[in-house]
Motif scaffolding. Structure first.
Motif, PDB file in Angstrom:
ATOM      1  N   GLU A  51       0.831  -1.207   0.000  1.00 43.42           N
ATOM      2  CA  GLU A  51       0.000   0.000   0.000  1.00 43.42           C
ATOM      3  C   GLU A  51       0.863   1.255   0.000  1.00 43.42           C
ATOM      4  OE1 GLU A  51      -2.719  -0.273   3.271  1.00 43.42           O
ATOM      5  OE2 GLU A  51      -4.191  -1.373   2.057  1.00 43.42           O
ATOM      6  N   LEU A  52       2.016   1.207   0.660  1.00 43.48           N
ATOM      7  CA  LEU A  52       2.921   2.352   0.658  1.00 43.48           C
ATOM      8  C   LEU A  52       3.451   2.615  -0.749  1.00 43.48           C
ATOM      9  CD1 LEU A  52       4.549   4.498   2.231  1.00 43.48           C
ATOM     10  CD2 LEU A  52       6.289   2.744   2.619  1.00 43.48           C
ATOM     11  N   ARG A  53       3.865   1.560  -1.443  1.00 43.16           N
ATOM     12  CA  ARG A  53       4.373   1.729  -2.810  1.00 43.16           C
ATOM     13  C   ARG A  53       3.284   2.257  -3.738  1.00 43.16           C
ATOM     14  NH1 ARG A  53       9.372  -0.292  -3.509  1.00 43.16           N
ATOM     15  NH2 ARG A  53      10.146  -1.959  -2.129  1.00 43.16           N
ATOM     16  N   GLU A  54       2.046   1.878  -3.499  1.00 42.60           N
ATOM     17  CA  GLU A  54       0.929   2.351  -4.323  1.00 42.60           C
ATOM     18  C   GLU A  54       0.419   3.710  -3.867  1.00 42.60           C
ATOM     19  OE1 GLU A  54      -1.944  -0.774  -3.998  1.00 42.60           O
ATOM     20  OE2 GLU A  54      -0.823  -2.146  -5.313  1.00 42.60           O
ATOM     21  N   ARG A  55       1.076   4.292  -2.871  1.00 47.33           N
ATOM     22  CA  ARG A  55       0.746   5.616  -2.326  1.00 47.33           C
ATOM     23  C   ARG A  55      -0.661   5.671  -1.728  1.00 47.33           C
ATOM     24  NH1 ARG A  55       4.359   9.861  -4.036  1.00 47.33           N
ATOM     25  NH2 ARG A  55       6.017   8.990  -5.328  1.00 47.33           N
ATOM     26  N   SER A  78      12.513   4.153   2.478  1.00 50.28           N
ATOM     27  CA  SER A  78      13.337   4.507   3.627  1.00 50.28           C
ATOM     28  C   SER A  78      12.789   3.736   4.822  1.00 50.28           C
ATOM     29  CB  SER A  78      13.263   6.012   3.889  1.00 50.28           C
ATOM     30  OG  SER A  78      13.929   6.341   5.094  1.00 50.28           O
ATOM     31  N   VAL A  79      13.556   2.757   5.309  1.00 46.68           N
ATOM     32  CA  VAL A  79      13.117   1.884   6.395  1.00 46.68           C
ATOM     33  C   VAL A  79      14.045   2.102   7.580  1.00 46.68           C
ATOM     34  CG1 VAL A  79      12.675  -0.477   7.131  1.00 46.68           C
ATOM     35  CG2 VAL A  79      12.232   0.189   4.761  1.00 46.68           C
ATOM     36  N   ARG A  80      13.468   2.485   8.715  1.00 44.89           N
ATOM     37  CA  ARG A  80      14.277   2.806   9.888  1.00 44.89           C
ATOM     38  C   ARG A  80      13.747   2.079  11.108  1.00 44.89           C
ATOM     39  NH1 ARG A  80      13.986   7.323  13.474  1.00 44.89           N
ATOM     40  NH2 ARG A  80      12.283   8.168  12.223  1.00 44.89           N
ATOM     41  N   GLU A  81      14.657   1.406  11.842  1.00 49.33           N
ATOM     42  CA  GLU A  81      14.264   0.764  13.091  1.00 49.33           C
ATOM     43  C   GLU A  81      14.078   1.829  14.169  1.00 49.33           C
ATOM     44  OE1 GLU A  81      16.306  -2.563  14.643  1.00 49.33           O
ATOM     45  OE2 GLU A  81      16.417  -3.618  12.719  1.00 49.33           O
ATOM     46  N   VAL A  82      12.980   1.713  14.911  1.00 49.27           N
ATOM     47  CA  VAL A  82      12.663   2.718  15.924  1.00 49.27           C
ATOM     48  C   VAL A  82      12.505   2.097  17.316  1.00 49.27           C
ATOM     49  CG1 VAL A  82      11.634   4.402  14.358  1.00 49.27           C
ATOM     50  CG2 VAL A  82      10.226   2.537  15.246  1.00 49.27           C
ATOM     51  N   LEU A 136       8.356   6.396   1.572  1.00 51.12           N
ATOM     52  CA  LEU A 136       8.914   6.404   0.231  1.00 51.12           C
ATOM     53  C   LEU A 136      10.095   7.367   0.167  1.00 51.12           C
ATOM     54  CD1 LEU A 136       5.646   6.465  -1.921  1.00 51.12           C
ATOM     55  CD2 LEU A 136       7.185   4.532  -1.594  1.00 51.12           C
ATOM     56  N   GLU A 137      11.195   6.934  -0.457  1.00 52.17           N
ATOM     57  CA  GLU A 137      12.382   7.786  -0.546  1.00 52.17           C
ATOM     58  C   GLU A 137      12.122   9.052  -1.353  1.00 52.17           C
ATOM     59  OE1 GLU A 137      15.526   5.407  -2.107  1.00 52.17           O
ATOM     60  OE2 GLU A 137      16.077   4.560  -0.151  1.00 52.17           O
ATOM     61  N   ASP A 138      11.281   8.956  -2.389  1.00 46.82           N
ATOM     62  CA  ASP A 138      11.068  10.096  -3.282  1.00 46.82           C
ATOM     63  C   ASP A 138       9.876  10.961  -2.874  1.00 46.82           C
ATOM     64  OD1 ASP A 138       9.025   8.373  -3.853  1.00 46.82           O
ATOM     65  OD2 ASP A 138       9.289   8.385  -6.032  1.00 46.82           O
ATOM     66  N   ARG A 139       9.418  10.803  -1.645  1.00 45.90           N
ATOM     67  CA  ARG A 139       8.249  11.566  -1.198  1.00 45.90           C
ATOM     68  C   ARG A 139       8.569  12.239   0.129  1.00 45.90           C
ATOM     69  NH1 ARG A 139       2.233   9.025  -0.175  1.00 45.90           N
ATOM     70  NH2 ARG A 139       1.075  10.977  -0.233  1.00 45.90           N
ATOM     71  N   ALA A 140       8.571  13.572   0.122  1.00 42.00           N
ATOM     72  CA  ALA A 140       8.854  14.316   1.341  1.00 42.00           C
ATOM     73  C   ALA A 140       7.679  14.183   2.306  1.00 42.00           C
ATOM     74  CB  ALA A 140       9.089  15.787   1.016  1.00 42.00           C
ATOM     75  N   LEU A 141       7.996  13.975   3.568  1.00 43.48           N
ATOM     76  CA  LEU A 141       6.952  13.833   4.572  1.00 43.48           C
ATOM     77  C   LEU A 141       6.391  15.202   4.953  1.00 43.48           C
ATOM     78  CD1 LEU A 141       8.388  11.172   7.033  1.00 43.48           C
ATOM     79  CD2 LEU A 141       6.519  10.873   5.420  1.00 43.48           C
TER      80      LEU A 141
END
Length: 280
Positions: free
Chosen positions: A111-115, A133-137, A256-261
């Motif tokens: 779903e993230l890849r499909e926006r 962009s995957v980050r352990e929290v 997504l790397e190409d999408r600013a939060l």
């Protein structure tokens, strides 16, 4: 549609002229799309989804205090972690609207890849993470639990192999996690004692009911269970320390790397990280 039949017929005729092909078949059975029409309607549905996503993104970019934020989350983690972070976010930005998409790791990443969602919170997925962009929290402590009066309730330090001899009720887990458990169990208790889960369901209340009313053993994050454990509704099964460490799972936030939060997403992530630290 708020259109008269003649206006709608004219619109369809203009579309058919534009595409140079009949889009609909009309007969006594009604109106249905042709092969050309199927292509056009599927494309229109995709375009509408993109426009809805664009509207949401514009609302978010306009400011952190308004708009909508769509979040994909592991069902077992939503109640204890994500809901608490959202509640804190609403205290700061009461006009912000959230939409939660409960899904397992693979489904949420899709779903993230499909926006369809702006970010994902959950367990590391099985598949590739290129473009993300995957980050352990932090991490979550998964524990086995049972009903009071169960043979393992209050039994002290218990071997995981003994726990697995009872029917198991748990949420869906990624393959990497299941493989890790299987390999460890094979080394420590042998292949013959392994069994598949009796019930796989990501809804905590369903697992809770099954465990409470049977000899099944449940596996869920400790943070989700704390209220039931404190009330004595359920009993924690104590494992040997090294085997309990086996059940510790990392938690990730993916975007997504190409999408600013938007600012609201950044704020929510900060709240979520704080909640994870507190629960850990």
């Amino acid at each position: 549609l708020g259109l008269s039949q003649s206006t709608l017929s004219e619109v369809i005729s203009r579309l058919e002229t534009s595409y140079g092909a009949p889009l609909f078949l009309r007969d006594r059975r009604g109106t249905r799309p042709t092969a050309y029409g199927e292509v056009v309607t599927e494309a229109a549905e995709r375009a509408l989804r993109v426009l809805v996503a664009a509207r949401r993104e514009v609302g978010l970019i306009k400011g952190a205090e308004s708009g909508r934020l769509a979040i994909g989350g592991e069902p077992a983690l939503i109640g204890a972690y994500l809901a608490t972070a959202i509640a804190r976010g609403l205290n700061r930005f009461p006009k912000l609207r959230f939409r939660l998409h409960p899904a397992d790791a693979s489904g949420a990443i899709r779903e993230l890849r499909e926006r369809q969602v702006d970010l994902v919170f959950g367990l590391p997925p099985d598949g590739a993470t290129e473009g993300l962009s995957v980050r352990e929290v932090g991490d979550a402590h998964v524990i086995p639990f049972c009903r009071p009066g169960h043979p393992l309730a209050g039994a002290g330090s218990t071997e995981l192999g003994e726990v697995m001899s009872f029917p198991i009720a748990q949420g869906a887990a990624p393959r990497w996690y299941l493989n890790r458990m299987v390999e460890t169990l094979r080394q420590s208790v042998g292949r013959g004692t392994l069994r598949n889960a009796a019930v796989i369901v990501s809804d905590y209340w369903a697992v809770r009911t099954i465990v409470r009313d049977s000899d099944a053993v449940g596996f869920f994050p400790l943070a989700t269970l704390e209220e039931d454990l404190a009330r004595g509704t359920l009993s924690r099964i104590e494992l040997q320390p090294q085997q309990q460490e086996l059940l510790r799972v990392p938690l990730i936030i993916a975007t997504l790397e190409d999408r600013a939060l938007p600012p609201s997403a950044t704020t929510l992530i900060g709240e979520l990280e704080q909640v994870i630290r507190e629960l850990s």
